[in-house]
Design a protein around this motif. Structure first.
Motif: not given
Length: 174
Positions: A66-79
């Motif tokens: 809602q505030y900004a948009t990155p160029k890239e997301i690194i998603w390190c989720m799952g543990m």
């Protein structure tokens, strides 16, 4: 009684947003993200919370978009979305939604494998990540944690839980 609480987030203008859980910490040498700070990297926003699952991280992302948009997301989720006899349903639903968000906002998505450890099996998620067609960081390989609850020597913490890396493991992840 007479105080002011304020909060400032300077990461929204950064081109790279990283999402993680307890593996994210900028001060502990037993967390790979501390080496980003130690080595002077500052072109990212780090969003990590202990015990958080993927659905909670996605909610965080939606708020931040809602505030900004990155160029890239690194998603390190799952543990905290452990696999059992199949891929974790909540994790895959979250990934599907994340992919759509990234496509509709022209964001590059980078995924990550999640090390398997005595407490959590992440093998199904890791197969999905490796076969997804997306660029990915192979964290599981870096510490020897594919289908193996015993990481490379000295890289997995001792103690009751045995979920987190040692400083040597964190450096390998970095």
């Amino acid at each position: 009684k007479d105080c002011i609480l304020s909060y400032y987030a300077n990461g929204w203008n950064k081109p790279i947003w990283l999402f993680g859980d307890s593996y994210f910490n900028c001060t502990s040498s037993a967390r790979w993200t501390s080496y980003l700070t130690k080595n002077g990297h500052d072109n990212y926003m780090l969003n990590g919370y202990v015990g958080r699952n993927s659905a909670a991280a996605l909610l965080s992302l939606k708020t931040e978009l809602q505030y900004a948009t990155p160029k890239e997301i690194i998603w390190c989720m799952g543990m905290n979305d452990a696999d059992n006899e199949e891929i974790n349903k909540s994790w895959i639903e979250t990934i599907d939604e994340l992919i759509e968000i990234c496509k509709s906002n022209n964001i590059i998505l980078v995924l990550a494998t999640i090390p398997t450890c005595p407490a959590f099996n992440n093998d199904y998620k890791n197969e999905y990540v490796k076969n997804s067609g997306y660029r990915y960081i192979d964290f599981a390989q870096s510490v020897g944690a594919y289908e193996n609850i015993e990481w490379y020597s000295g890289m997995l913490e001792d103690g009751e839980q045995r979920i987190h890396p040692t400083p040597s493991g964190a450096l390998a992840l970095y």
